[in-house]
Scaffold this motif. Structure first.
Motif, PDB file in Angstrom:
ATOM      1  N   VAL A  73      -1.133  22.207 -63.263  1.00 48.14           N
ATOM      2  CA  VAL A  73      -0.244  22.240 -62.016  1.00 48.14           C
ATOM      3  C   VAL A  73       0.767  21.591 -60.729  1.00 48.14           C
ATOM      4  CG1 VAL A  73      -1.538  22.250 -59.346  1.00 48.14           C
ATOM      5  CG2 VAL A  73      -3.647  23.142 -61.420  1.00 48.14           C
ATOM      6  N   LYS A  74       1.295  21.860 -60.303  1.00 45.30           N
ATOM      7  CA  LYS A  74       2.546  20.902 -59.215  1.00 45.30           C
ATOM      8  C   LYS A  74       1.985  20.476 -58.511  1.00 45.30           C
ATOM      9  CE  LYS A  74       6.838  23.205 -57.451  1.00 45.30           C
ATOM     10  NZ  LYS A  74       7.005  23.801 -57.624  1.00 45.30           N
ATOM     11  N   SER A  75       1.997  19.202 -58.329  1.00 45.66           N
ATOM     12  CA  SER A  75       1.146  18.511 -57.150  1.00 45.66           C
ATOM     13  C   SER A  75       3.019  17.469 -56.721  1.00 45.66           C
ATOM     14  CB  SER A  75       0.368  17.429 -57.377  1.00 45.66           C
ATOM     15  OG  SER A  75       0.192  16.819 -57.959  1.00 45.66           O
ATOM     16  N   SER A  76       2.600  16.537 -55.240  1.00 51.21           N
ATOM     17  CA  SER A  76       3.593  15.790 -55.267  1.00 51.21           C
ATOM     18  C   SER A  76       3.456  14.202 -56.513  1.00 51.21           C
ATOM     19  CB  SER A  76       3.631  15.412 -53.375  1.00 51.21           C
ATOM     20  OG  SER A  76       2.592  15.032 -53.610  1.00 51.21           O
ATOM     21  N   ALA A  77       2.382  14.578 -56.440  1.00 52.95           N
ATOM     22  CA  ALA A  77       2.058  13.400 -57.302  1.00 52.95           C
ATOM     23  C   ALA A  77       2.847  13.216 -58.920  1.00 52.95           C
ATOM     24  CB  ALA A  77       0.993  12.961 -57.588  1.00 52.95           C
ATOM     25  N   GLY A  78       3.364  14.704 -59.309  1.00 59.54           N
ATOM     26  CA  GLY A  78       3.322  15.423 -60.521  1.00 59.54           C
ATOM     27  C   GLY A  78       2.898  16.225 -61.595  1.00 59.54           C
ATOM     28  N   LEU A  79       2.787  17.398 -62.451  1.00 60.77           N
ATOM     29  CA  LEU A  79       1.924  18.119 -63.225  1.00 60.77           C
ATOM     30  C   LEU A  79       1.102  17.529 -63.284  1.00 60.77           C
ATOM     31  CD1 LEU A  79       4.365  19.726 -65.211  1.00 60.77           C
ATOM     32  CD2 LEU A  79       3.486  20.859 -62.458  1.00 60.77           C
ATOM     33  N   LYS A 137      -4.261  30.157 -57.631  1.00 57.71           N
ATOM     34  CA  LYS A 137      -4.791  28.829 -56.793  1.00 57.71           C
ATOM     35  C   LYS A 137      -3.496  27.848 -57.398  1.00 57.71           C
ATOM     36  CE  LYS A 137      -7.065  25.873 -54.621  1.00 57.71           C
ATOM     37  NZ  LYS A 137      -8.330  25.438 -53.815  1.00 57.71           N
ATOM     38  N   ALA A 138      -3.440  28.122 -59.240  1.00 58.56           N
ATOM     39  CA  ALA A 138      -2.183  27.143 -58.885  1.00 58.56           C
ATOM     40  C   ALA A 138      -0.945  26.977 -58.354  1.00 58.56           C
ATOM     41  CB  ALA A 138      -2.393  26.628 -60.629  1.00 58.56           C
ATOM     42  N   LYS A 139      -0.722  28.631 -58.329  1.00 58.17           N
ATOM     43  CA  LYS A 139       0.905  28.646 -57.761  1.00 58.17           C
ATOM     44  C   LYS A 139       1.112  28.598 -56.536  1.00 58.17           C
ATOM     45  CE  LYS A 139       3.614  32.991 -57.834  1.00 58.17           C
ATOM     46  NZ  LYS A 139       4.153  33.121 -56.770  1.00 58.17           N
ATOM     47  N   LEU A 140      -0.228  29.573 -55.902  1.00 56.33           N
ATOM     48  CA  LEU A 140      -0.279  29.272 -53.785  1.00 56.33           C
ATOM     49  C   LEU A 140      -0.306  27.397 -54.011  1.00 56.33           C
ATOM     50  CD1 LEU A 140      -2.235  32.249 -53.578  1.00 56.33           C
ATOM     51  CD2 LEU A 140       0.189  31.587 -52.976  1.00 56.33           C
ATOM     52  N   ALA A 141      -0.802  26.840 -54.381  1.00 55.39           N
ATOM     53  CA  ALA A 141      -1.357  25.459 -54.592  1.00 55.39           C
ATOM     54  C   ALA A 141      -0.217  24.596 -54.966  1.00 55.39           C
ATOM     55  CB  ALA A 141      -2.756  24.856 -55.060  1.00 55.39           C
ATOM     56  N   GLY A 142       0.742  24.895 -55.660  1.00 62.86           N
ATOM     57  CA  GLY A 142       2.182  24.244 -56.032  1.00 62.86           C
ATOM     58  C   GLY A 142       2.887  24.696 -55.647  1.00 62.86           C
TER      59      GLY A 142
END
Ligand SMILES: NC(=O)c1ccc[n+]([C@@H]2O[C@H](COP(=O)([O-])OP(=O)(O)OC[C@H]3O[C@@H](n4cnc5c(N)ncnc54)[C@H](O)[C@@H]3O)[C@@H](O)[C@H]2O)c1
Length: 362
Positions: free
Chosen positions: A8-14, A221-226
């Motif tokens: 999952v991609k996030s501003s803090a990294g994967l 969820k990972a795609k939409l939240a990412g």
């Protein structure tokens, strides 16, 4: 069972979400350092399970210390009071800045523990160990944490991505059938908004492989939240299909009249009717969606579906902007949009049809 991993991609990294069984001996040590203090925030409903005790003893052997905090079961624990109590317990136990937080439980524990991790000592690293269907397919992924206020659900919180999520399917064997069914509402939702194949497989009843279902929902969820971590681009908001009315119902009922998943099931029925009126969603497909909800043993109506009761709650929904309420509506199964400016009389008519068990009208 093999271990699956979704990143999952996030501003803090994967960060990784693992799905499988026996994740404790294999995966947890890769993410949780040894010899650090650990705050294990654990759902009361899972605290006594052998899997939990094994986890606790393993942590005790490996960590410099373990502070175990029990979270009373139920939505009422997602409150400012409980949040304060947990913070004070950690402070009283002398939890330090090198500490880690482990959230072991359903969505309530995960949301609360995540918010504690985001804020205690200005942030401690967090590992989510979801133990319900809802928590595995939805709440542990995407970094939304927080608590409710008496004025509305999830009104206070933070975006705080975990370091890792460990969805060990062995927990699910201890869930009551009613909780399992409630969790299937979020799974159906994933199919309805993003995957017509997943939806079709659920329309027949209980899924054959929970591992596959959990993985597919986590991918969605990972795609939409990412793509929309902070919920600003209208992508992540699609995951709230059915939730506008669901949160209103939960609020009216004081957060303990319906399980979250049951409220989402009813909310999806209303959103399907509204989609017929406002998005050209086919009436036949709306009926199919309700049949699929029923096939999972979930409700599609409720006597409190009244605009005069729901409107205050709905306008406080976090998807509402200064321009008004934004609804997640379907064009067809697998295709959802965020829609504002839906006429109030259409909403009232959809609520009435669903409350009275009538078919959707265009
Ligand atoms: N953060 C997000 O993105 C997000 C997404 C969806 C839902 N949520 C939140 O999640 C919450 C609902 O989560 P939930 O449905 O998991 O409810 P929950 O956390 O209340 O858990 C349901 C019940 O199951 C028990 N339980 C948990 N695991 C168990 C197990 N393995 N065996 C036996 N019993 C077990 C709990 O003690 C509780 O009584 C809501 O507050 C909702 O707002 C958050």
């Amino acid at each position: 069972m093999s271990i699956q991993r979704v990143r999952v991609k996030s501003s803090a990294g994967l960060y990784p979400v693992y799905i499988g069984d026996k994740l404790l001996p294999t995966v947890l040590p890769k993410h949780l350092p040894a010899k650090v203090p650990v705050a294990m925030l654990v759902d009361e409903g899972v605290a006594a399970l052998p899997l939990t005790t094994d986890l606790f003893h393993w942590l005790e052997r490996r960590s410099s210390r373990v502070v175990r905090v029990r979270i009373p079961a139920g939505e009422r624990s997602k409150s400012i009071d409980e949040y304060g109590r947990v913070l004070r317990q950690l402070a009283g136990a002398g939890m330090t800045r090198d500490g880690w937080v482990l959230a072991v439980g359903g969505g309530v524990t995960g949301d609360l523990a995540g918010f504690v991790a985001a804020t205690f000592l200005r942030g401690l690293p967090l590992i989510q160990i979801p133990t319900t269907v809802v928590a595995m397919v939805d709440s542990s992924v995407g970094g939304k944490t927080g608590v409710d206020l008496p004025e509305g659900k999830n009104l206070v919180g933070a975006f705080y991505p975990p370091q890792a999520v460990l969805a060990d399917l062995r927990w699910l064997q201890f869930l009551s059938p009613v909780e399992k069914r409630a969790g299937m509402a979020e799974v159906l939702k994933c199919g309805a908004i993003a995957d017509s194949k997943l939806f079709a497989s659920l329309a027949k009843g209980a899924p054959r492989s929970m591992a596959k279902v959990v993985k597919r929902c986590v991918e969605i969820k990972a795609k939409l939240a990412g793509e929309d971590e902070k919920d600003l681009k209208g992508k992540r908001a699609l995951l709230n299909f059915g939730h506008t009315v669901a949160h209103g119902l939960e609020g009216i009922l004081g957060y303990d009249g319906l399980r979250h998943g049951e409220a989402v099931a009813i909310g999806m029925a209303v959103a399907a009717h509204l989609s017929v009126k406002a998005r050209g969603f086919k009436r036949k497909t709306a009926e199919k969606l309700k049949a699929a909800i029923r096939a999972q043993g979930l409700p599609v109506t409720h006597p409190e579906l009244r605009w005069d009761r729901l409107s205050t709650w709905i306008s406080r929904d976090k998807k509402a902007t200064s321009e008004g309420i934004r609804w997640v509506l379907l064009r067809k199964i697998g295709k959802a949009d965020l829609v504002s400016g839906v006429a109030e009389k259409k909403v009232m008519a959809a609520l009435e049809e669903v409350r009275e068990g009538r078919p959707a009208k265009g």
